[in-house]
Design a protein around this motif. Structure first.
Motif, PDB file in Angstrom:
ATOM      1  N   PRO A  24       0.824  -1.226   0.000  1.00 12.90           N
ATOM      2  CA  PRO A  24       0.000   0.000   0.000  1.00 12.90           C
ATOM      3  C   PRO A  24       0.849   1.264   0.000  1.00 12.90           C
ATOM      4  N   GLU A  25       2.003   1.187   0.682  1.00 13.14           N
ATOM      5  CA  GLU A  25       2.874   2.361   0.713  1.00 13.14           C
ATOM      6  C   GLU A  25       3.364   2.723  -0.696  1.00 13.14           C
ATOM      7  N   GLU A  26       3.694   1.685  -1.496  1.00  9.24           N
ATOM      8  CA  GLU A  26       4.165   1.939  -2.855  1.00  9.24           C
ATOM      9  C   GLU A  26       3.055   2.528  -3.725  1.00  9.24           C
ATOM     10  N   VAL A  27       1.814   2.046  -3.561  1.00 11.24           N
ATOM     11  CA  VAL A  27       0.693   2.583  -4.322  1.00 11.24           C
ATOM     12  C   VAL A  27       0.478   4.053  -3.993  1.00 11.24           C
ATOM     13  N   VAL A  28       0.523   4.400  -2.695  1.00 13.06           N
ATOM     14  CA  VAL A  28       0.324   5.781  -2.285  1.00 13.06           C
ATOM     15  C   VAL A  28       1.453   6.675  -2.802  1.00 13.06           C
ATOM     16  N   ALA A  29       2.698   6.146  -2.713  1.00 13.71           N
ATOM     17  CA  ALA A  29       3.840   6.930  -3.178  1.00 13.71           C
ATOM     18  C   ALA A  29       3.747   7.205  -4.679  1.00 13.71           C
TER      19      ALA A  29
END
Length: 722
Positions: A24-29
């Motif tokens: 999820p962190e990569e998607v948000v970034a």
């Protein structure tokens, strides 16, 4: 059962591996950049940062100094003041590159929906494949923002992070029911100028594009670029205000009229000697017009209109760069009038006094275009000009104005001061007896115009280099003796009825066998060919086809041609000989070939030939014997923007039609390909010509029917031209 399980296990083993796990962190970034406010940099700055362009076979960073005149127009597309940008200029001047720059800015700096409209679907697909896709793949910042799904990159759509670039073509549904922040129109003059049903068109592409940006308020913009492709509208051009220095002549449609609605900017240079501003135009190029086109082009140079200073082509890049640094540059019309000149004052784009209009418009002359050399420009201009003066066909000359110089072309009209009159035609007649060919004659053609109750015939004698004169003109009213009789009559005095009776065409067959004495010679000439109008009264086309087939079966098909006129100045050629693809009713095409004539272009040539008195080359002389009514038929039409048309109150134009048929036939037979130093047999002077016949009574038209059968001489006796 076991076999089924084994087969299923084998299929499972061929399933491709799942994509790597994304946190999820990569998607948000990945999505966070979409929340950034639009970057406040210009289109040109964004292009230099993100765009790569092909230069000398390799991809290099965009360089604003190559085409400095594109900086302001593409940057002003982001202005909140103007709703539209219009750019008129020659081909290969960097116009379409501006659209890529604007798109790159929208992708990287100001995400929002953008739509680019090309001329046709085929051209749009080619542009994507040849220009857009390579630019994206060679520009890392653009490639990084392109979506990775299969449907994110198609011929009609490119999805980037936060924005969508649509690629379409000019049809009503492409410019309807969609909201766009930017609409880019490329090659505007080559689009249909009215979209929607033919019986109820909605609007122009420009007008419909303006509707698409309304929801984006001041952030929306329509950008149109094109070379001009419409001629000057003489009726509107007369009303132009001479106080407006940058106003272009009104045209029959297209981008020039959009330019006139805008701020009307022109590109100026600052003279290196006197520091005065002037617009570099083709008219300011100096060269010797009497030299060959190539030599004239090599010596071409620009002259400052203020001090006479000479600017060479090698200095053009420097002059453009200086103009981009405000030593010249784009100057727009203002609302204020200069008391000294009596014309509107010229100002820059940021001046409060600039002309009050929602459109910023620019016109670049081809003399200042980066990728156009003056030598090539002059060579093409002079070649086209001399061709027009030689044969009267100005299609190539108009093309040089449109694509090379980037200005609308003003065609000569019937109301010009130099328009031909009956007095002009009668001023220098060729004194020769009717039915007698001049001494310089090399071959003869016969032209037949088909009317409802007669065949109108003209005979033309041709000399070297296209010189010609009518030597006979008459009408055939009486059908052949063996033609069917009319009902209720003995048929003896029935008039010719070409549409009803196919047998009436038999009177045309004998035209190919007539012999016309040559002045001062003991021989005459039979016609090289007879050309017959394929159009005519109802039923004639079918009867004309029957006539030609009958002649072909008799071995005389090559002596007779059926001609059909094609209107418009933009036909694919002047003359072409081929079978029609479709019949008039939409069925299968006829199995015979027709001599297709671009009549409007050929009428230009005929009119020029009639007015040519300084040289015999391509001149059409007026015979002294021709009656005034037949002579007036050559002047029965006037030239309009779309073609030639009958003047008000006139209906007889057979003489002009005959001359067009004659020129079309001669060109098809090879007139323009003849080497007059060593001509082919069909256009030599003397009995070696296969159509020459020795006569019993030379120089007498009535003696033409009494040929003597004698052996042809071994030597070819060329007659010296007058």
């Amino acid at each position: 059962m076991v076999d089924m399980l084994d087969r299923g296990i084998g299929q499972l083993s061929r399933i491709p591996p799942l994509p790597p796990f994304t946190t999820p962190e990569e998607v948000v970034a990945d999505a966070l950049p979409l929340l950034d406010a639009p970057s406040r940099i210009t289109v040109t700055d964004a292009a230099e940062r993100a765009l790569r362009v092909p230069v000398a076979g390799k991809w290099s960073a965009y360089d604003r100094s190559v085409t400095p005149y594109t900086i302001e127009p593409q940057d002003i597309s982001q202005s909140r003041r103007f709703k539209g940008v219009v750019f008129v200029g020659p081909s290969q001047s960097g116009k379409s590159q501006m659209l890529l720059s604007v798109s790159a800015h929208a992708i990287t700096c100001a995400p929002g929906p953008v739509q680019l409209i090309h001329m046709t679907k085929t051209d749009a697909d080619a542009w994507v494949e040849e220009k857009l896709d390579p630019a994206i793949s060679n520009s890392p910042l653009l490639q990084e923002r392109l979506g990775k799904a299969r449907e994110d990159s198609t011929f009609s759509r490119k999805r980037f992070k936060g924005m969508r670039l649509g690629i379409g073509y000019p049809v009503a549904n492409q410019l309807s029911s969609r909201s766009q922040r930017m609409v880019l129109l490329t090659d505007y003059d080559h689009m249909p100028q009215r979209l929607g049903p033919k019986d109820a068109p909605e609007a122009s592409p420009w007008g419909m594009a303006l509707q698409r940006i309304r929801t984006f308020l001041s952030r929306g913009c329509v950008f149109a670029e094109s070379t001009p492709a419409f001629p000057v509208d003489e009726d509107k051009a007369r009303d132009a205000n001479p106080l407006e220095p940058h106003l272009m002549p009104a045209t029959t449609g297209g981008i020039v009229n959009l330019y006139n609605e805008g701020t009307r900017a022109r590109w100026f240079w600052e003279c290196l000697d006197c520091a005065e501003y002037f617009e570099p135009t083709y008219e300011r190029l100096s060269y010797n017009r009497d030299l060959d086109p190539g030599e004239a082009g090599d010596q071409a140079h620009m002259v400052c209109p203020h001090c006479g200073s000479v600017i060479h082509h090698r200095q053009k890049a420097e002059m453009n760069r200086r103009a981009g640094q405000r030593h010249g540059g784009w100057l727009h019309e203002s609302r204020e009038v200069d008391e000294a000149t009596g014309k509107r004052r010229l100002v820059r784009i940021d001046d409060p006094a600039i002309r009050n209009t929602p459109f910023a418009s620019y016109a670049l002359n081809g003399a200042a275009a980066t990728f156009a050399s003056w030598s090539a420009l002059v060579e093409r201009y002079e070649t086209a000009r001399r061709k027009m003066e030689e044969d009267g066909d100005d299609l190539d000359f108009a093309g040089v104005h449109y694509t090379e110089i980037g200005v609308p072309y003003r065609r000569g009209g019937d109301e010009d001061d130099d328009a031909l009159t009956l007095e002009d035609l009668r001023r220098n007649p060729l004194r020769i007896s009717k039915g007698l060919a001049p001494a310089w004659a090399r071959f003869v053609t016969v032209m037949v115009d088909v009317q409802g109750n007669r065949f109108e015939v003209m005979v033309m004698a041709w000399g070297a280099e296209g010189e010609r004169v009518a030597i006979d003109r008459f009408a055939i009213h009486q059908p052949p003796d063996d033609a069917p009789r009319a009902k209720g009559d003995d048929g003896k005095y029935r008039a010719v009825d070409p549409g009803r009776y196919a047998e009436d065409a038999a009177v045309i067959a004998e035209l190919a066998d007539r012999v016309y004495p040559v002045e001062g010679a003991e021989w005459g000439l039979k016609p090289l060919a007879v050309v017959i109008d394929f159009n005519g009264p109802a039923g004639w086309s079918d009867n004309a086809e029957k006539f030609w087939r009958k002649q072909a079966r008799a071995g005389r098909g090559g002596r007779f041609y059926l001609s059909i006129g094609r209107g418009g100045f933009n036909q694919r050629d002047r003359v072409w000989h081929e079978a029609p693809e479709r019949a008039s009713g939409g069925g299968k095409g006829r199995g015979i070939k027709l001599l297709n004539m671009a009549v409007d272009r050929l009428k230009d040539s005929v009119t020029a030939a009639l007015g040519r008195t300084d040289t015999p080359i391509n001149a059409q002389h007026v015979p002294a014997w021709m009656e005034t009514e037949h002579l007036a038929e050559h002047l029965a039409e006037k030239r309009g923007a779309k073609g030639w048309e009958l003047k008000k109150g006139l209906i007889r134009n057979e003489g002009l039609d005959h001359s067009v048929q004659a020129l079309a036939l001669a060109e098809h037979l090879g007139l323009n390909r003849v080497n007059w130093e060593v001509p082919p047999e069909w256009c030599v002077a003397g009995l070696h010509n296969p159509n020459a016949v020795q006569l019993a009574r030379p120089n007498q038209a009535e003696g033409a029917s009494e040929p003597l059968e004698q052996a042809r001489p071994r030597q070819i006796n060329f007659l010296r031209r007058r």
